[in-house]
Design an enzyme around this catalytic site. Structure first.
Site, PDB file in Angstrom:
ATOM      1  N   THR A  44      -6.404  -5.805  13.621  1.00  0.00           N
ATOM      2  CA  THR A  44      -6.140  -6.032  15.064  1.00  0.00           C
ATOM      3  C   THR A  44      -5.165  -7.323  15.057  1.00  0.00           C
ATOM      4  O   THR A  44      -5.231  -8.242  14.242  1.00  0.00           O
ATOM      5  CB  THR A  44      -7.391  -6.436  15.720  1.00  0.00           C
ATOM      6  OG1 THR A  44      -8.286  -5.379  15.880  1.00  0.00           O
ATOM      7  CG2 THR A  44      -7.170  -7.309  17.059  1.00  0.00           C
ATOM      8  N   VAL A  82     -14.778   1.002  23.956  1.00  0.00           N
ATOM      9  CA  VAL A  82     -14.005  -0.055  24.198  1.00  0.00           C
ATOM     10  C   VAL A  82     -14.346  -1.309  23.610  1.00  0.00           C
ATOM     11  O   VAL A  82     -15.449  -1.589  23.778  1.00  0.00           O
ATOM     12  CB  VAL A  82     -13.702  -0.585  25.579  1.00  0.00           C
ATOM     13  CG1 VAL A  82     -12.608  -1.417  26.032  1.00  0.00           C
ATOM     14  CG2 VAL A  82     -13.012   1.001  26.058  1.00  0.00           C
ATOM     15  N   ASP A 106     -14.010  -5.747  22.280  1.00  0.00           N
ATOM     16  CA  ASP A 106     -13.665  -6.897  22.874  1.00  0.00           C
ATOM     17  C   ASP A 106     -12.369  -6.985  23.328  1.00  0.00           C
ATOM     18  O   ASP A 106     -11.912  -7.951  24.152  1.00  0.00           O
ATOM     19  CB  ASP A 106     -14.191  -7.934  22.269  1.00  0.00           C
ATOM     20  CG  ASP A 106     -13.338  -8.284  20.753  1.00  0.00           C
ATOM     21  OD1 ASP A 106     -13.396  -7.040  20.056  1.00  0.00           O
ATOM     22  OD2 ASP A 106     -12.983  -9.198  20.201  1.00  0.00           O
ATOM     23  N   THR A 129     -10.637 -11.606  16.693  1.00  0.00           N
ATOM     24  CA  THR A 129     -10.598 -10.352  15.876  1.00  0.00           C
ATOM     25  C   THR A 129     -11.901 -10.356  15.110  1.00  0.00           C
ATOM     26  O   THR A 129     -12.457 -11.289  14.597  1.00  0.00           O
ATOM     27  CB  THR A 129      -9.672 -10.323  14.887  1.00  0.00           C
ATOM     28  OG1 THR A 129      -9.891  -9.237  13.917  1.00  0.00           O
ATOM     29  CG2 THR A 129      -9.264 -11.581  14.025  1.00  0.00           C
ATOM     30  N   GLY A 130     -12.368  -8.787  14.918  1.00  0.00           N
ATOM     31  CA  GLY A 130     -13.841  -8.851  14.143  1.00  0.00           C
ATOM     32  C   GLY A 130     -14.522  -7.565  14.941  1.00  0.00           C
ATOM     33  O   GLY A 130     -13.928  -7.000  15.874  1.00  0.00           O
ATOM     34  N   GLY A 139     -15.990  -6.152  17.585  1.00  0.00           N
ATOM     35  CA  GLY A 139     -15.931  -6.551  18.983  1.00  0.00           C
ATOM     36  C   GLY A 139     -17.259  -6.504  19.639  1.00  0.00           C
ATOM     37  O   GLY A 139     -17.263  -7.395  20.620  1.00  0.00           O
TER      38      GLY A 139
HETATM   39  N1  ASP Z   1     -12.037  -6.745  17.905  1.00  0.00           N
HETATM   40  C1  ASP Z   1     -11.821  -5.160  17.643  1.00  0.00           C
HETATM   41  C2  ASP Z   1     -12.608  -4.370  18.224  1.00  0.00           C
HETATM   42  O1  ASP Z   1     -13.609  -4.410  18.002  1.00  0.00           O
HETATM   43  C3  ASP Z   1     -11.516  -4.916  16.151  1.00  0.00           C
HETATM   44  C4  ASP Z   1     -10.890  -5.854  15.315  1.00  0.00           C
HETATM   45  O2  ASP Z   1     -10.668  -6.994  15.767  1.00  0.00           O
HETATM   46  O3  ASP Z   1     -10.427  -5.646  14.129  1.00  0.00           O
HETATM   47  O4  ASP Z   1     -12.263  -3.234  18.847  1.00  0.00           O
END
Ligand code: ASP
Length: 320
Positions: free
Chosen positions: A186, A215, A217, A236-237, A239
């Site tokens: 992301t 969907v 975050d 990022t992470g 979500g």
């Molecule tokens: N936060 C993003 C989601 O959960 C994924 C990511 O940050 O890698 O869609």
């Protein structure tokens, strides 16, 4: 005049030195530096923080190794559905799109939602119809397709798992950048401009093998992206955890209500995520031009422009 500041990320997760070749590391760092250079030029030419984060994120969306725009992960149905949002702190204006398809730069569409509609978040077919009306650039499916993401999707399907984008498989050796360790990515950017106004932007393909129009975050103002007069944040992470903690807003709230500095607030937000089992990180900037980039995963692709104007990047735990 405020101190200019810019930071970008290309996703947080399991990034092991042993799995990444020197060549691949160079390619990632170059993509981050490229995005920084593009955003920094906007700021130096007295552009707004909003323009800077949009430009930086567009460049990251165009880079196929990140999970945003080109190179987005696949859903359970084998489609690529992208989420993006941005927010301008000075005006508290925001725009976002969720599960859009074939949009070359979802972050541009999010900006149009902010500027051309009375709404903040448009989703699915409606968002794509809006894009058509606005004449936003689209691309065929094959533009977004990468072998790495497809292999990662097949792996997730066979395990019956929904995976954060880093949890992929090794790529085919014939791809442009050999031996990608685990795809991740992301993307996001935060900036502070000459006037001390801050903005943030985040864009993603979401999670591999996601179902039923999931969907995360990223397009949710307050969860994946937030900006006000104090700070701007891009997350990022995993979500779902960022949604449960309203992570991006949480940084601003800790500053406002507890009087914490940006770095203390950002650290506490990530500690809270850790407590509830959420993996990831964030980048944040305040209106004095300070930058903070904490994460609780093994690594986070990230970069910033330091006080001397140098573009510095980090992947693992190094201090930048
Ligand atoms: N936060 C993003 C989601 O959960 C994924 C990511 O940050 O890698 O869609």
């Amino acid at each position: 005049m405020a101190k200019l500041a810019l930071a970008v990320h290309g996703g947080a997760g399991t990034i092991r030195r042993s799995q990444i070749t020197a060549e691949l590391e160079r390619v990632y760092r170059e993509a981050l530096r490229n995005a920084l250079a593009i955003g920094w030029q906007v700021l130096e030419m007295k552009g707004s923080s909003l323009e800077a984060v949009e430009a930086a994120v567009c460049s990251l969306e165009d880079f196929p190794l990140f999970n945003a725009g080109r190179g987005s992960v696949f859903t359970h149905e084998g489609r690529q559905e992208m989420d993006a949002s941005l927010m301008e702190g000075r005006t508290l204006k925001a725009g976002a799109v969720a599960f859009v398809r074939n949009i070359k730069n979802p972050i541009r569409l999010a900006r149009l939602v902010m500027e051309k509609t009375e709404h903040i978040l448009l989703a699915g077919d409606g968002a794509n119809r809006f894009a058509e009306q606005m004449g936003v650039e689209t691309m065929p499916d094959k533009y977004f397709f990468t072998d790495e993401r497809w292999a990662q999707f097949q792996d997730a399907l066979s395990r019956g798992e929904v995976q954060l984008d880093h949890a992929g498989t090794q790529p085919s050796p014939e791809t442009a950048v050999n031996a990608t360790p685990k795809p991740i990515g992301t993307v996001g950017a935060v900036a502070c401009d000459h006037a001390g106004n801050v903005s943030s932007a985040t864009s993603t393909g979401g999670m591999t093998n996601k179902r039923f129009g999931r969907v995360g975050d990223t397009p949710l103002i307050g969860s994946g992206t937030y900006a006000d007069d104090l700070c701007a944040v891009s997350c990022t992470g995993h979500g779902e955890y960022f949604m449960l903690t309203a992570a991006a807003y949480d940084v601003a709230a800790r500053m406002r209500y507890s009087g914490l500095s940006l770095s203390e607030a950002a650290r506490q937000t990530v500690d809270r995520l850790t407590q509830i089992g959420g993996e990831g990180g964030l980048i944040a900037v305040d209106s004095a031009g300070n930058v903070s980039m904490p994460f609780n995963s093994e690594g986070m692709y990230r970069g910033r422009v330091d006080a001397s104007g140098e573009l510095v990047t980090g992947i693992y735990n190094e201090n930048i």
